[in-house]
Design a protein around this motif. Structure first.
Motif, PDB file in Angstrom:
ATOM      1  N   HIS A   1       0.829  -1.211   0.000  1.00 52.17           N
ATOM      2  CA  HIS A   1       0.000   0.000   0.000  1.00 52.17           C
ATOM      3  C   HIS A   1       0.863   1.261   0.000  1.00 52.17           C
ATOM      4  O   HIS A   1       0.567   2.222  -0.718  1.00 52.17           O
ATOM      5  CB  HIS A   1      -0.953   0.007   1.197  1.00 52.17           C
ATOM      6  CG  HIS A   1      -2.032  -1.023   1.089  1.00 52.17           C
ATOM      7  ND1 HIS A   1      -2.909  -1.281   2.110  1.00 52.17           N
ATOM      8  CD2 HIS A   1      -2.401  -1.864   0.082  1.00 52.17           C
ATOM      9  CE1 HIS A   1      -3.752  -2.235   1.739  1.00 52.17           C
ATOM     10  NE2 HIS A   1      -3.450  -2.604   0.517  1.00 52.17           N
ATOM     11  N   SER A   2       1.942   1.249   0.782  1.00 51.26           N
ATOM     12  CA  SER A   2       2.808   2.441   0.824  1.00 51.26           C
ATOM     13  C   SER A   2       3.523   2.639  -0.517  1.00 51.26           C
ATOM     14  O   SER A   2       3.732   3.771  -0.957  1.00 51.26           O
ATOM     15  CB  SER A   2       3.809   2.347   1.973  1.00 51.26           C
ATOM     16  OG  SER A   2       4.576   1.174   1.877  1.00 51.26           O
TER      17      SER A   2
ATOM     18  N   ALA B   1       0.982   4.186  -2.848  1.00 57.26           N
ATOM     19  CA  ALA B   1       0.803   5.607  -2.506  1.00 57.26           C
ATOM     20  C   ALA B   1       1.938   6.431  -3.085  1.00 57.26           C
ATOM     21  O   ALA B   1       1.717   7.516  -3.633  1.00 57.26           O
ATOM     22  CB  ALA B   1       0.728   5.764  -0.985  1.00 57.26           C
ATOM     23  N   ARG B   2       3.148   5.922  -2.989  1.00 55.81           N
ATOM     24  CA  ARG B   2       4.304   6.646  -3.522  1.00 55.81           C
ATOM     25  C   ARG B   2       4.231   6.723  -5.045  1.00 55.81           C
ATOM     26  O   ARG B   2       4.454   7.782  -5.637  1.00 55.81           O
ATOM     27  CB  ARG B   2       5.594   5.947  -3.080  1.00 55.81           C
ATOM     28  CG  ARG B   2       6.849   6.736  -3.368  1.00 55.81           C
ATOM     29  CD  ARG B   2       8.135   6.110  -2.839  1.00 55.81           C
ATOM     30  NE  ARG B   2       8.189   4.671  -2.725  1.00 55.81           N
ATOM     31  CZ  ARG B   2       8.343   3.819  -3.735  1.00 55.81           C
ATOM     32  NH1 ARG B   2       8.433   4.269  -4.960  1.00 55.81           N
ATOM     33  NH2 ARG B   2       8.394   2.522  -3.536  1.00 55.81           N
TER      34      ARG B   2
ATOM     35  N   ASP C   1       1.369   9.018  -6.046  1.00 53.21           N
ATOM     36  CA  ASP C   1       1.422  10.300  -5.351  1.00 53.21           C
ATOM     37  C   ASP C   1       0.096  10.582  -4.641  1.00 53.21           C
ATOM     38  O   ASP C   1      -0.525  11.631  -4.814  1.00 53.21           O
ATOM     39  CB  ASP C   1       1.780  11.427  -6.335  1.00 53.21           C
ATOM     40  CG  ASP C   1       2.201  12.698  -5.599  1.00 53.21           C
ATOM     41  OD1 ASP C   1       2.711  12.573  -4.464  1.00 53.21           O
ATOM     42  OD2 ASP C   1       1.998  13.802  -6.156  1.00 53.21           O
ATOM     43  N   LEU C   2      -0.342   9.588  -3.846  1.00 57.30           N
ATOM     44  CA  LEU C   2      -1.576   9.684  -3.071  1.00 57.30           C
ATOM     45  C   LEU C   2      -1.257   9.453  -1.599  1.00 57.30           C
ATOM     46  O   LEU C   2      -0.307   8.735  -1.276  1.00 57.30           O
ATOM     47  CB  LEU C   2      -2.591   8.614  -3.507  1.00 57.30           C
ATOM     48  CG  LEU C   2      -3.181   8.722  -4.900  1.00 57.30           C
ATOM     49  CD1 LEU C   2      -3.970   7.450  -5.233  1.00 57.30           C
ATOM     50  CD2 LEU C   2      -4.095   9.939  -4.979  1.00 57.30           C
ATOM     51  N   PRO C   3      -2.060   9.993  -0.698  1.00 55.78           N
ATOM     52  CA  PRO C   3      -1.869   9.670   0.719  1.00 55.78           C
ATOM     53  C   PRO C   3      -2.158   8.177   0.957  1.00 55.78           C
ATOM     54  O   PRO C   3      -3.017   7.581   0.297  1.00 55.78           O
ATOM     55  CB  PRO C   3      -2.900  10.536   1.436  1.00 55.78           C
ATOM     56  CG  PRO C   3      -3.297  11.593   0.457  1.00 55.78           C
ATOM     57  CD  PRO C   3      -3.092  11.004  -0.904  1.00 55.78           C
ATOM     58  N   LEU C   4      -1.428   7.589   1.908  1.00 49.62           N
ATOM     59  CA  LEU C   4      -1.576   6.171   2.214  1.00 49.62           C
ATOM     60  C   LEU C   4      -3.017   5.838   2.617  1.00 49.62           C
ATOM     61  O   LEU C   4      -3.578   4.835   2.179  1.00 49.62           O
ATOM     62  CB  LEU C   4      -0.606   5.758   3.335  1.00 49.62           C
ATOM     63  CG  LEU C   4      -0.630   4.300   3.761  1.00 49.62           C
ATOM     64  CD1 LEU C   4      -0.305   3.370   2.599  1.00 49.62           C
ATOM     65  CD2 LEU C   4       0.348   4.070   4.912  1.00 49.62           C
ATOM     66  N   GLY C   5      -3.642   6.678   3.412  1.00 47.83           N
ATOM     67  CA  GLY C   5      -5.026   6.446   3.831  1.00 47.83           C
ATOM     68  C   GLY C   5      -5.981   6.414   2.657  1.00 47.83           C
ATOM     69  O   GLY C   5      -6.938   5.630   2.643  1.00 47.83           O
ATOM     70  N   THR C   6      -5.734   7.264   1.651  1.00 49.19           N
ATOM     71  CA  THR C   6      -6.579   7.288   0.452  1.00 49.19           C
ATOM     72  C   THR C   6      -6.458   5.971  -0.310  1.00 49.19           C
ATOM     73  O   THR C   6      -7.464   5.417  -0.772  1.00 49.19           O
ATOM     74  CB  THR C   6      -6.184   8.473  -0.460  1.00 49.19           C
ATOM     75  OG1 THR C   6      -6.325   9.689   0.284  1.00 49.19           O
ATOM     76  CG2 THR C   6      -7.031   8.529  -1.712  1.00 49.19           C
TER      77      THR C   6
END
Length: 189
Positions: A156-157, A160-161, A164-169
């Motif tokens: 997931h992390s 996100a990277r 370019d999204l927040p991990l929670g999203t």
């Protein structure tokens, strides 16, 4: 061989083992056996507490002394130390063998899975078609997240990277995608 009072017993044992190693001298072996057999048996009895096992380990120790007598080096240590090191190592090997489980060819880990029956194959294909159709109904961004998470095996992390999204999203969108898939596929129990 008769013992004299000025002969060191350690030197005498080293000499006897040397004769065993160089000439295969049976008389020398008998003397070493008489001197060490009972001591090795008593040592094994303290370790294994089984008279038969102690006897077998003593016999194995003395046979190893016979076979490896040429390897004995009196400069490195005395005969008793060498013989009891052999005994100790044989005891450890015996213990390890007794603790190792026997090979079971019927263990499920070694038995290949049975080929699926025709109805199982058809059901799996049907499930696969339904899943692909349900994935096609997802919004493109949710489908992309599932592709990255399950087909590319990205964490997931990492997703996100990459996006370019927040991990929670990322986590909430994956959860939403699963909820939509469950609703589309229904609960097949």
């Amino acid at each position: 061989m008769t013992k004299t009072t000025d002969t060191d017993p350690r030197e005498e044992m080293a000499h006897l083992i040397g004769r065993i190693g160089s000439d295969g001298d049976m008389e020398a072996f008998e003397q070493v056996f008489r001197a060490f057999g009972p001591r090795v048996r008593a040592y094994m009895m303290r370790l294994v507490r089984d008279p038969q096992a102690a006897e077998e380990l003593m016999q194995e120790t003395m046979m190893t002394v016979w076979r490896k007598a040429a390897q004995f080096d009196a400069e490195k240590g005395n005969a008793a130390t060498w013989i009891f090191t052999i005994a100790r190592n044989l005891r450890i090997d015996s213990y390890r063998r007794s603790r190792r489980p026997d090979f079971d060819p019927n263990d499920p880990a070694f038995v290949p899975d049975a080929d699926p029956t025709a109805d199982q194959t058809m059901e799996a294909r049907d499930d696969e078609r339904r899943l692909h159709a349900a994935l096609e109904e997802l919004p493109p961004e949710q489908r992309r997240l599932l592709d990255l998470a399950f087909f590319d095996e990205a964490s997931h992390s990492e997703i996100a990277r990459r996006l370019d999204l927040p991990l929670g999203t990322v986590k909430s969108r994956i959860r939403l995608a699963f909820n939509r898939l469950r609703a589309t596929l229904g609960d097949r129990s």
